[in-house]
Design an enzyme around this catalytic site. Sequence first.
Site, PDB file in Angstrom:
ATOM      1  N   ASP A  51       0.453  -0.914   0.186  1.00  0.00           N
ATOM      2  CA  ASP A  51      -0.272  -0.121   0.182  1.00  0.00           C
ATOM      3  C   ASP A  51       0.580   1.542   0.186  1.00  0.00           C
ATOM      4  O   ASP A  51       2.109   1.248   0.345  1.00  0.00           O
ATOM      5  CB  ASP A  51      -1.059  -0.073   1.472  1.00  0.00           C
ATOM      6  N   HIS A 196       3.937  -2.161   3.080  1.00  0.00           N
ATOM      7  CA  HIS A 196       3.806  -0.810   2.983  1.00  0.00           C
ATOM      8  C   HIS A 196       5.261  -0.250   1.883  1.00  0.00           C
ATOM      9  O   HIS A 196       6.329  -0.847   2.460  1.00  0.00           O
ATOM     10  CB  HIS A 196       3.147   0.787   3.658  1.00  0.00           C
TER      11      HIS A 196
END
Length: 229
Positions: A51, A196
Amino acid sequence: MSSPRAADRPRGRRAARFAVGTLVAAATAVVALPAVPAQGAAAKVVYLTFDDGPSPRYTPQVLSLLSQYGVRATFFEIGQNVAANPEVTRQVGAQGHSVQNHSWSHPDLRKLSKSAFQYQVSATDARIRAQTGTTPSCLRPPYGGVNGTVRSAAAGLGKSVQLWSVDPQDWARPGRAAIERRVLDAVKPGSVVLLHDGGGDRGQTVAALPAILGTLKSRGYTFALLPCR
Ligand SMILES: [Zn+2]
């Protein structure tokens, strides 16, 4: 995201009928959760997701490691980051990974008007489509912020909401070893792992990837893309 609880065993004369009803309800619940495809729970499949990118610094490092291990992943990208680093998004798509929608500027979608929600999703779609040639069919709401309004607004734009089942909190930078341990201790067949590649210093996430990828492969896992276009 949870599995049906096969251990639910009602007692008494009506137990058998009740159990059948429970199983049907459980099966329906699994079908209703698009983040974990039903076959994923049986096969040793894991879904890696990244993400908050693309990041010109960390995304190429993640791509290099995924390539080295022959693994594909799903990237939930932020529209304004795609606008700033379009060539990175292009590279993610060109290497066979899936690029999906994580909003334009990472707000809590539950707090937006309908028109603001539509902008967050559609502007991001346009930037991703320009680089990959594909319009995302999946939306991951920032912070996992989902309610009925967000789900129906997402469905109205043709999006399925995709969350996760394993969260090592790598964004908080707990250290490479903690990220590795939290992922490896939690993964089971069908897990959707949240990592991430943007939104700050992701050096620890990059450093944890070789052990995560290598160990899961040695445990017999394969890596699949989430069922998004
Ligand atoms: Zn995010």
